[in-house]
Motif scaffolding. Structure first.
Motif, short mmCIF file in Angstrom:
data_model
loop_
_atom_site.label_atom_id
_atom_site.label_comp_id
_atom_site.label_asym_id
_atom_site.label_seq_id
_atom_site.Cartn_x
_atom_site.Cartn_y
_atom_site.Cartn_z
N VAL A 74 0.82 -1.22 0.00
CA VAL A 74 0.00 0.00 0.00
C VAL A 74 0.85 1.28 0.00
O VAL A 74 0.58 2.20 -0.77
N PRO A 75 1.90 1.39 0.83
CA PRO A 75 2.72 2.61 0.78
C PRO A 75 3.37 2.83 -0.59
O PRO A 75 3.52 3.97 -1.02
N LEU A 76 3.72 1.74 -1.26
CA LEU A 76 4.31 1.87 -2.59
C LEU A 76 3.31 2.43 -3.59
O LEU A 76 3.64 3.29 -4.40
N VAL A 77 2.06 1.99 -3.49
CA VAL A 77 1.01 2.50 -4.38
C VAL A 77 0.75 3.97 -4.09
O VAL A 77 0.60 4.79 -5.00
N LEU A 78 0.69 4.33 -2.82
CA LEU A 78 0.47 5.74 -2.47
C LEU A 78 1.62 6.62 -2.94
O LEU A 78 1.41 7.73 -3.43
N LEU A 79 2.84 6.12 -2.82
CA LEU A 79 4.00 6.87 -3.31
C LEU A 79 3.95 7.03 -4.83
O LEU A 79 4.29 8.08 -5.36
N ALA A 80 3.52 5.99 -5.52
CA ALA A 80 3.40 6.07 -6.98
C ALA A 80 2.33 7.08 -7.39
O ALA A 80 2.51 7.84 -8.36
N LEU A 81 1.22 7.12 -6.68
CA LEU A 81 0.17 8.10 -6.99
C LEU A 81 0.67 9.51 -6.74
O LEU A 81 0.39 10.43 -7.52
N GLU A 82 1.40 9.72 -5.65
CA GLU A 82 1.96 11.04 -5.37
C GLU A 82 2.96 11.45 -6.43
O GLU A 82 3.01 12.60 -6.86
N ALA A 83 3.77 10.51 -6.88
CA ALA A 83 4.76 10.81 -7.91
C ALA A 83 4.08 11.17 -9.23
O ALA A 83 4.58 12.02 -9.98
N ALA A 84 2.95 10.57 -9.49
CA ALA A 84 2.23 10.89 -10.72
C ALA A 84 1.65 12.30 -10.66
O ALA A 84 1.56 12.99 -11.67
N LEU A 85 1.28 12.74 -9.46
CA LEU A 85 0.68 14.07 -9.32
C LEU A 85 1.72 15.18 -9.19
O LEU A 85 1.52 16.28 -9.67
N TYR A 86 2.84 14.88 -8.51
CA TYR A 86 3.82 15.94 -8.23
C TYR A 86 5.22 15.33 -8.15
O TYR A 86 5.76 15.11 -7.06
N PRO A 87 5.83 15.06 -9.30
CA PRO A 87 7.11 14.35 -9.29
C PRO A 87 8.27 15.14 -8.69
O PRO A 87 9.19 14.54 -8.14
N THR A 88 8.25 16.46 -8.75
CA THR A 88 9.36 17.22 -8.17
C THR A 88 9.38 17.13 -6.65
O THR A 88 10.44 17.10 -6.04
N LEU A 89 8.21 17.04 -6.03
CA LEU A 89 8.14 16.86 -4.58
C LEU A 89 8.72 15.51 -4.21
O LEU A 89 9.49 15.39 -3.25
N LEU A 90 8.38 14.48 -4.97
CA LEU A 90 8.92 13.15 -4.70
C LEU A 90 10.44 13.15 -4.84
O LEU A 90 11.14 12.57 -4.01
N ALA A 91 10.96 13.80 -5.87
CA ALA A 91 12.41 13.85 -6.06
C ALA A 91 13.09 14.56 -4.90
O ALA A 91 14.13 14.09 -4.40
N ALA A 92 12.51 15.65 -4.45
CA ALA A 92 13.10 16.38 -3.31
C ALA A 92 13.10 15.53 -2.05
O ALA A 92 14.11 15.48 -1.32
N VAL A 93 12.02 14.82 -1.78
CA VAL A 93 11.94 14.01 -0.58
C VAL A 93 12.91 12.82 -0.66
O VAL A 93 13.57 12.48 0.32
N VAL A 94 13.01 12.21 -1.84
CA VAL A 94 13.95 11.09 -1.99
C VAL A 94 15.39 11.56 -1.78
O VAL A 94 16.18 10.89 -1.11
N ILE A 95 15.73 12.71 -2.31
CA ILE A 95 17.08 13.25 -2.12
C ILE A 95 17.32 13.56 -0.65
O ILE A 95 18.38 13.26 -0.09
N LEU A 96 16.33 14.16 0.02
CA LEU A 96 16.48 14.46 1.45
C LEU A 96 16.58 13.20 2.29
O LEU A 96 17.31 13.15 3.28
N LEU A 97 15.86 12.15 1.90
CA LEU A 97 15.91 10.90 2.65
C LEU A 97 17.24 10.17 2.49
O LEU A 97 17.61 9.35 3.32
N SER A 98 17.94 10.46 1.41
CA SER A 98 19.22 9.79 1.19
C SER A 98 20.36 10.44 1.96
O SER A 98 21.46 9.90 1.99
N GLN A 99 20.11 11.55 2.59
CA GLN A 99 21.13 12.27 3.35
C GLN A 99 21.26 11.66 4.75
O GLN A 99 20.32 11.06 5.27
N PRO A 100 22.43 11.80 5.38
CA PRO A 100 22.61 11.21 6.72
C PRO A 100 21.75 11.88 7.80
O PRO A 100 21.32 11.22 8.74
#
Length: 87
Positions: free
Chosen positions: A3-29
């Protein structure tokens, strides 16, 4: 299916730049302070611009003398929300 993967995919379809920013921030220490600052900045801008809009347009309405019926107001508001989601 996860379910979280599906929700993340729906969010990415609506606003991909937000998803990219969050993924980059999550990869930081230091994730938590970065995401907190990102959230606080977004809230500050959203609330600030909303308040500026309300106060700037506050004197433009001189009563509630709408020429449209409540159903037309509701339909136009719904269409505006759909347009906002699409953009």
């Amino acid at each position: 299916m996860d379910v979280p993967l599906v929700l993340l995919a729906l969010e990415a379809a609506l606003y991909p730049t937000l998803l990219a920013a969050v993924v980059i921030l999550l990869s930081q220490p230091r994730r938590r302070p970065l995401l907190t600052a990102y959230l606080a900045g977004g809230l500050t801008i959203s609330i600030g611009l909303g308040c500026v809009s309300v106060f700037a347009l506050g004197g433009s309405v001189k009563g509630s003398s709408s020429t449209l019926s409540w159903t037309a107001d509701l339909a136009i508001g719904g269409l505006a929300l759909l347009l906002a989601v699409a953009l």
